[in-house]
Design an enzyme around this catalytic site. Structure first.
Site, short mmCIF file in Angstrom:
data_model
loop_
_atom_site.label_atom_id
_atom_site.label_comp_id
_atom_site.label_asym_id
_atom_site.label_seq_id
_atom_site.Cartn_x
_atom_site.Cartn_y
_atom_site.Cartn_z
N CYS A 88 -4.10 0.74 -2.54
CA CYS A 88 -3.95 -0.51 -1.78
C CYS A 88 -2.84 -1.38 -2.37
CB CYS A 88 -5.25 -1.32 -1.82
SG CYS A 88 -6.62 -0.59 -0.93
N GLU A 119 -3.01 -4.52 -3.08
CA GLU A 119 -3.50 -5.44 -4.12
C GLU A 119 -3.48 -4.77 -5.49
OE1 GLU A 119 -4.81 -4.77 -1.20
OE2 GLU A 119 -5.98 -6.44 -0.38
N GLU A 142 0.44 5.23 0.52
CA GLU A 142 -0.47 6.27 0.99
C GLU A 142 -0.01 7.65 0.54
OE1 GLU A 142 -1.02 5.59 5.19
OE2 GLU A 142 -2.13 3.73 4.81
N ASN A 152 0.84 -1.21 0.00
CA ASN A 152 0.00 0.00 0.00
C ASN A 152 0.87 1.25 0.00
OD1 ASN A 152 0.62 -0.82 2.69
ND2 ASN A 152 -1.01 0.45 3.50
N1 THU Z 1 -5.25 -1.50 2.50
C1 THU Z 1 -4.69 -2.31 1.57
O1 THU Z 1 -3.62 -2.04 1.04
N2 THU Z 1 -5.34 -3.46 1.25
C2 THU Z 1 -6.50 -3.89 1.84
O2 THU Z 1 -6.99 -4.96 1.50
C3 THU Z 1 -7.14 -3.07 2.86
C4 THU Z 1 -6.54 -1.75 3.13
C5 THU Z 1 -4.52 -0.31 2.90
C6 THU Z 1 -5.11 1.00 2.46
C7 THU Z 1 -4.52 1.95 3.49
O3 THU Z 1 -3.22 2.33 3.07
C8 THU Z 1 -4.39 1.12 4.74
O4 THU Z 1 -4.45 -0.24 4.31
C9 THU Z 1 -5.48 1.36 5.76
O5 THU Z 1 -6.73 1.23 5.19
#
Ligand code: THU
Length: 160
Positions: free
Chosen positions: A72, A74, A63, A61
């Site tokens: 995310c 994925e 941000e 992920n």
């Molecule tokens: N996040 C992911 O990368 N994958 C997921 O399946 C759920 C959430 C990340 C997004 C954000 O950077 C952090 O987790 C908190 O939501």
């Protein structure tokens, strides 16, 4: 009236019960959390997907101070694979996540937006994606493809 039923089968496995291929993908997802840029949530997510030629592509992920601009783990992995390996089907996806206490006890599953991208990825690949979601208390395996985690999905066929 016609009634229908949607059934989802999944398993929770101990680490020593995982198939070798699944364990390899889980370990790649765990390692991928190291690449996470997550100063706002403090939640490091790693994703590892396998392509039909055996290639493993990872993502984490990413941000941003403008929160919705982040991505995310994925989708980071899916879009990297789509770019670097066009035409290759995704056959499996592993996910792992950790916070300041370590890896989560319960597995995390893809968010809705990632499921939507996974649905189209699976349709393009023509074969079901195997989902392997790691948690220290057990790893969740879903074999029914993306329809199992995103039923009644909107897709290209919906517009015909
Ligand atoms: N996040 C992911 O990368 N994958 C997921 O399946 C759920 C959430 C990340 C997004 C954000 O950077 C952090 O987790 C908190 O939501």
């Amino acid at each position: 009236m016609k009634k229908f039923c949607h059934t989802v089968n999944w398993s929770i496995l101990d680490q020593n019960e995982l198939a070798a291929d699944d364990l390899m993908l889980v370990n790649a997802a765990k390692e991928a959390t190291a690449g996470s840029w997550s100063p706002y949530s403090g939640f490091k997510v790693g994703a590892a997907l396998r392509l039909d030629d055996g290639t493993i592509v990872t993502g984490s992920n990413q941000e941003n101070a403008a929160y919705p601009s982040g991505l995310c783990a994925e989708r980071t992995a899916l879009f990297a694979a789509g770019h670097a390996h066009p035409g290759k089907a995704v056959t499996a996806l592993a996910i792992a996540a950790r916070n300041s206490n370590g890896f989560t006890g319960q597995p995390i599953t893809p968010c809705g937006a990632c499921r939507q991208v996974l649905a189209e990825t699976e349709q393009r690949g023509g074969q079901p994606i195997r989902y392997i979601m790691y948690g220290t208390e057990g790893t969740m395996v879903v074999e029914g493809g993306t329809d199992a985690i995103l039923p009644f999905c909107f897709g290209a066929d919906s517009m015909k």
